[in-house]
Design an enzyme around this catalytic site. Structure first.
Site, PDB file in Angstrom:
ATOM      1  CG  HIS A 200       2.577   3.591   6.008  1.00 52.43           C
ATOM      2  ND1 HIS A 200       1.472   3.295   5.522  1.00 52.43           N
ATOM      3  CD2 HIS A 200       3.265   2.436   5.365  1.00 52.43           C
ATOM      4  CE1 HIS A 200       1.159   2.493   4.760  1.00 52.43           C
ATOM      5  NE2 HIS A 200       2.265   1.841   4.594  1.00 52.43           N
TER       6      HIS A 200
ATOM      7  CG  ASP B 113       2.525   9.213   7.137  1.00 51.89           C
ATOM      8  OD1 ASP B 113       3.294   9.580   8.368  1.00 51.89           O
ATOM      9  OD2 ASP B 113       1.140   9.331   7.094  1.00 51.89           O
TER      10      ASP B 113
ATOM     11  CB  SER C 269      -0.864  -0.096   1.298  1.00 53.55           C
ATOM     12  OG  SER C 269      -0.147  -0.052   2.338  1.00 53.55           O
TER      13      SER C 269
ATOM     14  CE  LYS D 278       0.902  -1.987   5.646  1.00 54.45           C
ATOM     15  NZ  LYS D 278      -0.398  -1.529   5.007  1.00 54.45           N
TER      16      LYS D 278
END
Length: 188
Positions: A87, A84, A79, A91
């Site tokens: 975030h 950010d 995603s 990931k």
């Protein structure tokens, strides 16, 4: 790979493998003998404070084990939001593990997914979350799935990109995936 109860719910046959991404052994048996692997996992995990799935061997073992059994390409769907600071950093760690693995890869970072019919919008690419500046910030799930399959057919190896769609009717639909992937120049 899906869980056993999910396999029964969708009426899957023998070509659907039951696995658990937390268990390296189930990964190896599921990917042995395949040429390509598309990885899509939950976009909305229930996170506990301090959760980091990259601790230990995950997701490294997905990539290491896939390479060991001869997988020739991996498409990883993630995603947008990796730039950010709020975030989940894991990931991007998983993406970096894949990029460092040596296996040809395509990393697709989609914006917000929608349950709409696919194939009706122009798909657009970006990098480093620049697509958060556009109006729509969404994409049909079917279009992400199509991009995954097309990444196996066209020169999309060693590429990473953000993806969204323009509003329906705003322009022509994306049909030429060779041209679509040719505009991508980022490898991570």
């Amino acid at each position: 790979m899906i869980l056993a109860e999910s396999k029964q719910n969708i009426g899957a046959a023998d070509d659907v493998y039951v696995g658990d991404i937390r268990d390296a052994g189930s990964i190896v048996s599921a990917v042995r003998g395949i040429d390509a692997l598309i990885i899509l996992t939950s976009a909305m995990p229930q996170l506990k404070p301090g959760f980091d799935p990259t601790k230990g061997k995950r997701p490294k073992y997905y990539f290491e084990d896939a390479k060991a059994v001869g997988v020739k390409q991996i498409v990883l769907v993630g995603s947008m939001g990796g730039t950010d600071v709020n975030h989940p950093v894991w990931k991007r760690k998983a993406e970096q593990y894949l990029a460092d693995s040596g296996i040809p890869y395509t990393i697709i970072r989609s914006c917000a997914l929608e349950y709409k019919e696919g194939g009706l919008w122009e798909l657009i690419v970006g990098e480093d979350d620049e697509l958060f500046q556009i109006e729509t910030k969404t994409i049909p799930r079917a279009d992400v799935a199509e991009a995954c399959v097309q990444a196996l057919n066209y020169e999309a190896k060693f590429k990473a990109f953000d993806m969204a769609s323009k509003p329906k009717g705003a322009s022509s639909t994306t049909k030429d995936f060779k041209a679509f992937f040719s505009q991508i120049t980022t490898c991570f």
